[in-house]
Write a protein that holds these residues in place. Structure first.
Motif, PDB file in Angstrom:
ATOM      1  N   LYS A 132     -18.820 -40.897  14.428  1.00  0.00           N
ATOM      2  CA  LYS A 132     -19.071 -39.447  14.329  1.00  0.00           C
ATOM      3  C   LYS A 132     -19.261 -39.053  12.865  1.00  0.00           C
ATOM      4  O   LYS A 132     -18.379 -39.297  12.055  1.00  0.00           O
ATOM      5  CB  LYS A 132     -17.882 -38.669  14.897  1.00  0.00           C
ATOM      6  CG  LYS A 132     -17.549 -38.973  16.351  1.00  0.00           C
ATOM      7  CD  LYS A 132     -16.206 -38.365  16.739  1.00  0.00           C
ATOM      8  CE  LYS A 132     -15.817 -38.682  18.174  1.00  0.00           C
ATOM      9  NZ  LYS A 132     -14.411 -38.251  18.467  1.00  0.00           N
ATOM     10  N   ILE A 133     -20.405 -38.430  12.552  1.00  0.00           N
ATOM     11  CA  ILE A 133     -20.656 -37.933  11.193  1.00  0.00           C
ATOM     12  C   ILE A 133     -20.526 -36.412  11.240  1.00  0.00           C
ATOM     13  O   ILE A 133     -21.270 -35.747  11.962  1.00  0.00           O
ATOM     14  CB  ILE A 133     -22.059 -38.293  10.682  1.00  0.00           C
ATOM     15  CG1 ILE A 133     -22.486 -39.676  10.821  1.00  0.00           C
ATOM     16  CG2 ILE A 133     -22.193 -37.868   9.208  1.00  0.00           C
ATOM     17  CD1 ILE A 133     -21.913 -40.865  10.959  1.00  0.00           C
ATOM     18  N   PRO A 145     -27.956 -32.488  16.922  1.00  0.00           N
ATOM     19  CA  PRO A 145     -26.496 -32.620  16.888  1.00  0.00           C
ATOM     20  C   PRO A 145     -25.959 -33.002  18.269  1.00  0.00           C
ATOM     21  O   PRO A 145     -26.539 -32.630  19.283  1.00  0.00           O
ATOM     22  CB  PRO A 145     -26.020 -31.232  16.486  1.00  0.00           C
ATOM     23  CG  PRO A 145     -27.114 -30.306  16.894  1.00  0.00           C
ATOM     24  CD  PRO A 145     -28.386 -31.093  16.791  1.00  0.00           C
ATOM     25  N   ASP A 146     -24.844 -33.734  18.291  1.00  0.00           N
ATOM     26  CA  ASP A 146     -24.192 -34.068  19.559  1.00  0.00           C
ATOM     27  C   ASP A 146     -23.180 -33.008  19.938  1.00  0.00           C
ATOM     28  O   ASP A 146     -22.831 -32.851  21.105  1.00  0.00           O
ATOM     29  CB  ASP A 146     -23.497 -35.432  19.437  1.00  0.00           C
ATOM     30  CG  ASP A 146     -24.514 -36.554  19.350  1.00  0.00           C
ATOM     31  OD1 ASP A 146     -24.877 -37.118  20.391  1.00  0.00           O
ATOM     32  OD2 ASP A 146     -25.004 -36.794  18.233  1.00  0.00           O
ATOM     33  N   TYR A 152     -19.483 -26.285  11.776  1.00  0.00           N
ATOM     34  CA  TYR A 152     -19.205 -27.720  11.880  1.00  0.00           C
ATOM     35  C   TYR A 152     -20.202 -28.353  12.850  1.00  0.00           C
ATOM     36  O   TYR A 152     -20.397 -27.860  13.964  1.00  0.00           O
ATOM     37  CB  TYR A 152     -17.764 -27.964  12.344  1.00  0.00           C
ATOM     38  CG  TYR A 152     -16.749 -27.117  11.604  1.00  0.00           C
ATOM     39  CD1 TYR A 152     -15.818 -26.350  12.288  1.00  0.00           C
ATOM     40  CD2 TYR A 152     -16.755 -27.056  10.218  1.00  0.00           C
ATOM     41  CE1 TYR A 152     -14.897 -25.555  11.606  1.00  0.00           C
ATOM     42  CE2 TYR A 152     -15.848 -26.260   9.526  1.00  0.00           C
ATOM     43  CZ  TYR A 152     -14.930 -25.510  10.223  1.00  0.00           C
ATOM     44  OH  TYR A 152     -14.043 -24.710   9.536  1.00  0.00           O
ATOM     45  N   ILE A 153     -20.815 -29.440  12.413  1.00  0.00           N
ATOM     46  CA  ILE A 153     -21.861 -30.105  13.188  1.00  0.00           C
ATOM     47  C   ILE A 153     -21.507 -31.590  13.317  1.00  0.00           C
ATOM     48  O   ILE A 153     -21.058 -32.200  12.330  1.00  0.00           O
ATOM     49  CB  ILE A 153     -23.218 -30.008  12.461  1.00  0.00           C
ATOM     50  CG1 ILE A 153     -23.502 -28.578  11.969  1.00  0.00           C
ATOM     51  CG2 ILE A 153     -24.337 -30.564  13.307  1.00  0.00           C
ATOM     52  CD1 ILE A 153     -24.170 -27.641  12.902  1.00  0.00           C
ATOM     53  N   MET A 154     -21.662 -32.153  14.503  1.00  0.00           N
ATOM     54  CA  MET A 154     -21.403 -33.590  14.667  1.00  0.00           C
ATOM     55  C   MET A 154     -22.665 -34.320  15.099  1.00  0.00           C
ATOM     56  O   MET A 154     -23.338 -33.880  16.036  1.00  0.00           O
ATOM     57  CB  MET A 154     -20.322 -33.834  15.719  1.00  0.00           C
ATOM     58  CG  MET A 154     -19.968 -35.310  15.910  1.00  0.00           C
ATOM     59  SD  MET A 154     -19.035 -35.594  17.430  1.00  0.00           S
ATOM     60  CE  MET A 154     -17.522 -34.723  17.082  1.00  0.00           C
ATOM     61  N   ILE A 169     -32.775 -26.202  15.189  1.00  0.00           N
ATOM     62  CA  ILE A 169     -32.165 -24.868  15.023  1.00  0.00           C
ATOM     63  C   ILE A 169     -31.706 -24.318  16.367  1.00  0.00           C
ATOM     64  O   ILE A 169     -30.612 -23.756  16.489  1.00  0.00           O
ATOM     65  CB  ILE A 169     -33.154 -23.916  14.312  1.00  0.00           C
ATOM     66  CG1 ILE A 169     -33.330 -24.382  12.867  1.00  0.00           C
ATOM     67  CG2 ILE A 169     -32.666 -22.479  14.360  1.00  0.00           C
ATOM     68  CD1 ILE A 169     -34.312 -23.574  12.054  1.00  0.00           C
ATOM     69  N   MET A 170     -32.519 -24.548  17.401  1.00  0.00           N
ATOM     70  CA  MET A 170     -32.104 -24.075  18.737  1.00  0.00           C
ATOM     71  C   MET A 170     -30.822 -24.784  19.169  1.00  0.00           C
ATOM     72  O   MET A 170     -29.935 -24.185  19.762  1.00  0.00           O
ATOM     73  CB  MET A 170     -33.225 -24.318  19.746  1.00  0.00           C
ATOM     74  CG  MET A 170     -34.272 -23.201  19.679  1.00  0.00           C
ATOM     75  SD  MET A 170     -35.795 -23.653  20.479  1.00  0.00           S
ATOM     76  CE  MET A 170     -35.308 -23.632  22.189  1.00  0.00           C
ATOM     77  N   ALA A 171     -30.690 -26.068  18.809  1.00  0.00           N
ATOM     78  CA  ALA A 171     -29.476 -26.819  19.191  1.00  0.00           C
ATOM     79  C   ALA A 171     -28.253 -26.279  18.450  1.00  0.00           C
ATOM     80  O   ALA A 171     -27.155 -26.227  18.990  1.00  0.00           O
ATOM     81  CB  ALA A 171     -29.668 -28.297  18.874  1.00  0.00           C
ATOM     82  N   VAL A 172     -28.452 -25.813  17.202  1.00  0.00           N
ATOM     83  CA  VAL A 172     -27.318 -25.299  16.414  1.00  0.00           C
ATOM     84  C   VAL A 172     -26.984 -23.864  16.823  1.00  0.00           C
ATOM     85  O   VAL A 172     -25.827 -23.512  17.033  1.00  0.00           O
ATOM     86  CB  VAL A 172     -27.649 -25.368  14.906  1.00  0.00           C
ATOM     87  CG1 VAL A 172     -26.581 -24.632  14.082  1.00  0.00           C
ATOM     88  CG2 VAL A 172     -27.761 -26.819  14.454  1.00  0.00           C
TER      89      VAL A 172
END
Ligand code: SAM
Length: 256
Positions: A132-133, A145-146, A152-154, A169-172
């Motif tokens: 995990k980063i 991102p997962d 906070y982003i993983m 961006i949509m995922a975040v």
């Protein structure tokens, strides 16, 4: 003055992030987000004075905690933070680009230098499965991102390629159009996570970040509606009138 000029007047050590350290509560939030635990080998790249390692070892009981920083002074101070009580706490005065991180299961990586981010992303992509980063503000370039609990982003290996910046961006933001309220909410979360706990500074940071988030969304065709929302116009006016900072020129004229 244009915002770029204004940023140029700020202390270099702040703009590079070299003297910005995450608060203990923020580190605890990040470790909860990463589900950091007793089987983890935790790395903090750019660990500064080592508070993250102390919390990871003392409170989250990780198997091993490794702090890497290329500042001798910071590593010395981190040695003081850890003391001699942790045989499973390791500090290395190295350049993260040279470091061996192959045994990591969780990595905290908060860098803004594009060249370092690009090279490290390539290095991370070679790590073993399910590493995990954790980054702050944005996912690793080019990847989806997962897990997100903004800021906070993983990203977890093997990384999943994003078709484009819009998909990232949509995922975040978990939306396909960003309005003023969403921009403000995400900016406030970021300020709360990294800020100095000085209300005035935090509010100023939130105003700046809100406008940056909205302008980026507008330039990418991801802002809700065609008009510039009134609150955005007002805050652009406040920046100009009270702080002598101009930001409108960042808007792509063809998106107006
Ligand atoms: C938040 S990090 C990020 C700083 C970095 N300038 C950036 O934003 O890209 C700040 C810490 O990273 C350390 N640092 C900066 N560049 C580094 C490198 N190439 N290798 C190891 N540590 C580094 C600094 O000494 C500081 O303690």
């Amino acid at each position: 003055m244009r915002i770029e000029e204004y940023l140029g007047t700020l202390p270099k050590s702040i703009m590079t992030g070299d003297d910005v350290e995450l608060q203990d509560d923020t580190l605890r939030e990040i470790f909860e987000f990463a589900s950091l635990g007793k089987d983890d080998v935790f790395y903090h790249l750019g660990c500064g004075r080592g508070r993250s390692l102390l919390i990871a070892l003392e409170e989250f009981r990780v198997k091993r905690a490794v702090g890497i920083d290329n500042s001798k002074e910071k590593i010395l101070s981190a040695r003081g933070t850890l003391g001699n009580s942790f045989s499973n706490g390791v500090l290395k005065c190295e350049d993260v680009l040279e470091s061996d991180i192959r045994d990591a299961t969780v990595i905290l990586f908060w860098f803004s230098d594009d060249a370092i981010i690009e090279k490290m992303t390539a290095k991370f992509s070679m790590l073993k499965k399910d590493c995990k980063i954790i980054t702050i503000w944005g996912p690793l370039p080019g990847y989806l991102p997962d897990k997100v609990n903004f800021p906070y982003i993983m990203n977890k290996t093997p990384f999943k390629k994003a078709n484009d910046l819009k998909e990232q961006i949509m995922a975040v933001f978990e939306t396909d159009c960003i309005d003023f309220v969403t921009a403000w909410e995400f900016a406030e979360r970021y300020s709360r996570a990294i800020a100095s706990k000085n209300a005035e500074n935090d509010r100023f940071l939130t105003i700046l970040q809100t406008l940056i988030i909205w302008i980026n969304a507008k330039n990418l065709g991801m802002a809700c509606g065609d008009e510039i929302p009134l609150p955005v116009k007002s805050y652009m006016g406040i920046l100009k009138t009270y702080f002598n900072i101009e930001i409108e020129h960042l808007l792509n004229q063809d998106t107006l």
